[in-house]
Design a protein around this motif. Structure first.
Motif, PDB file in Angstrom:
ATOM      1  N   LEU A  73      32.708 -22.743 -13.745  1.00 17.40           N
ATOM      2  CA  LEU A  73      32.546 -21.644 -12.793  1.00 17.40           C
ATOM      3  C   LEU A  73      31.270 -20.863 -13.074  1.00 17.40           C
ATOM      4  CD1 LEU A  73      33.927 -20.287 -10.411  1.00 17.40           C
ATOM      5  CD2 LEU A  73      35.078 -18.793 -12.017  1.00 17.40           C
ATOM      6  N   PHE A  74      30.953 -20.675 -14.351  1.00 19.96           N
ATOM      7  CA  PHE A  74      29.709 -20.003 -14.717  1.00 19.96           C
ATOM      8  C   PHE A  74      28.495 -20.792 -14.244  1.00 19.96           C
ATOM      9  CE2 PHE A  74      26.236 -19.422 -17.790  1.00 19.96           C
ATOM     10  CZ  PHE A  74      25.968 -18.078 -17.559  1.00 19.96           C
ATOM     11  N   ALA A  75      28.528 -22.120 -14.416  1.00 14.52           N
ATOM     12  CA  ALA A  75      27.403 -22.955 -13.974  1.00 14.52           C
ATOM     13  C   ALA A  75      27.266 -22.920 -12.457  1.00 14.52           C
ATOM     14  CB  ALA A  75      27.582 -24.388 -14.475  1.00 14.52           C
ATOM     15  N   LEU A  76      28.376 -22.974 -11.740  1.00 13.75           N
ATOM     16  CA  LEU A  76      28.325 -22.919 -10.275  1.00 13.75           C
ATOM     17  C   LEU A  76      27.761 -21.583  -9.785  1.00 13.75           C
ATOM     18  CD1 LEU A  76      31.720 -24.596  -9.394  1.00 13.75           C
ATOM     19  CD2 LEU A  76      29.468 -25.485  -8.846  1.00 13.75           C
ATOM     20  N   LEU A  77      28.244 -20.490 -10.357  1.00 10.93           N
ATOM     21  CA  LEU A  77      27.753 -19.177  -9.940  1.00 10.93           C
ATOM     22  C   LEU A  77      26.296 -18.972 -10.351  1.00 10.93           C
ATOM     23  CD1 LEU A  77      30.848 -16.915 -10.653  1.00 10.93           C
ATOM     24  CD2 LEU A  77      29.999 -17.736  -8.449  1.00 10.93           C
ATOM     25  N   SER A  78      25.928 -19.489 -11.511  1.00 15.24           N
ATOM     26  CA  SER A  78      24.526 -19.394 -11.935  1.00 15.24           C
ATOM     27  C   SER A  78      23.618 -20.157 -10.978  1.00 15.24           C
ATOM     28  CB  SER A  78      24.351 -19.947 -13.343  1.00 15.24           C
ATOM     29  OG  SER A  78      25.078 -19.195 -14.261  1.00 15.24           O
ATOM     30  N   GLY A  79      24.050 -21.325 -10.547  1.00 14.37           N
ATOM     31  CA  GLY A  79      23.266 -22.100  -9.590  1.00 14.37           C
ATOM     32  C   GLY A  79      23.077 -21.359  -8.284  1.00 14.37           C
ATOM     33  N   LEU A  80      24.137 -20.725  -7.803  1.00 14.23           N
ATOM     34  CA  LEU A  80      24.019 -19.948  -6.567  1.00 14.23           C
ATOM     35  C   LEU A  80      23.083 -18.760  -6.741  1.00 14.23           C
ATOM     36  CD1 LEU A  80      27.671 -19.951  -5.214  1.00 14.23           C
ATOM     37  CD2 LEU A  80      25.675 -21.060  -4.218  1.00 14.23           C
ATOM     38  N   LEU A  81      23.185 -18.069  -7.876  1.00 12.08           N
ATOM     39  CA  LEU A  81      22.312 -16.933  -8.126  1.00 12.08           C
ATOM     40  C   LEU A  81      20.855 -17.353  -8.266  1.00 12.08           C
ATOM     41  CD1 LEU A  81      24.443 -14.758 -10.563  1.00 12.08           C
ATOM     42  CD2 LEU A  81      23.873 -14.288  -8.184  1.00 12.08           C
ATOM     43  N   VAL A  82      20.608 -18.486  -8.917  1.00 12.11           N
ATOM     44  CA  VAL A  82      19.233 -18.991  -9.042  1.00 12.11           C
ATOM     45  C   VAL A  82      18.682 -19.326  -7.671  1.00 12.11           C
ATOM     46  CG1 VAL A  82      17.875 -20.962  -9.865  1.00 12.11           C
ATOM     47  CG2 VAL A  82      19.412 -19.773 -11.420  1.00 12.11           C
ATOM     48  N   LEU A  83      19.495 -19.921  -6.822  1.00 11.12           N
ATOM     49  CA  LEU A  83      19.053 -20.273  -5.473  1.00 11.12           C
ATOM     50  C   LEU A  83      18.723 -19.034  -4.646  1.00 11.12           C
ATOM     51  CD1 LEU A  83      18.630 -22.601  -3.519  1.00 11.12           C
ATOM     52  CD2 LEU A  83      20.991 -22.337  -2.835  1.00 11.12           C
ATOM     53  N   ILE A  84      19.571 -18.041  -4.720  1.00 11.20           N
ATOM     54  CA  ILE A  84      19.319 -16.794  -3.982  1.00 11.20           C
ATOM     55  C   ILE A  84      18.091 -16.093  -4.539  1.00 11.20           C
ATOM     56  CG2 ILE A  84      20.258 -14.490  -3.532  1.00 11.20           C
ATOM     57  CD1 ILE A  84      23.042 -15.884  -3.416  1.00 11.20           C
ATOM     58  N   GLY A  85      17.959 -16.061  -5.860  1.00 12.02           N
ATOM     59  CA  GLY A  85      16.776 -15.445  -6.468  1.00 12.02           C
ATOM     60  C   GLY A  85      15.493 -16.170  -6.111  1.00 12.02           C
TER      61      GLY A  85
END
Length: 132
Positions: A73-85
């Motif tokens: 879940l941390f990796a999935l949310l990190s990926g989404l945050l990196v994409l938005i950033g």
């Protein structure tokens, strides 16, 4: 009709510098998108590994299974945050450059990556419901 030979338009150094900056910004955006996609894929693999471990080895330590779920879940949310950033950074630099060169925006690519992320997240949660 006769084939017309177009003469190259002379470019000054300022316009060439703006073009280089725009292209560098685009390359950086795509690199961050690849990183985000890698994080999303890693989160997906971790979650599926945890589900298969719980399903195939019933007497597995529940802490290991839970830790894999949290890490995925941390990796999935990190990926989404990196994409938005990455998208935010791309557009802010594009705005600072002030380059209205009539280019296409990366909005379709961002939407495709968000759709892939959504599919990965839905598959993770549906896998949880199937195996639990």
């Amino acid at each position: 009709m006769k084939d017309e030979v177009k003469e190259p338009v002379p470019l000054d150094t300022n316009s060439l510098a703006v073009m280089r900056t725009v292209l560098a910004n685009e390359r950086t955006f795509l690199a961050w998108c690849r990183t985000a996609l890698g994080l999303l894929g890693f989160g997906f693999v971790l979650e599926k590994a945890g589900l298969y471990l719980r399903h195939l080895i019933p007497d597995i330590d529940p802490h290991l299974s839970k830790d894999l779920g949290v890490l995925s879940l941390f990796a999935l949310l990190s990926g989404l945050l990196v994409l938005i950033g990455a998208a935010w950074r791309f557009f802010s630099i594009e705005k600072q450059i002030g380059s209205n060169l009539g280019r296409m925006t990366p909005v379709p690519e961002v939407l495709v990556l968000l759709a892939v992320a959504l599919v990965l997240i839905v598959s993770v949660f549906s896998g949880n419901m199937l195996f639990n």
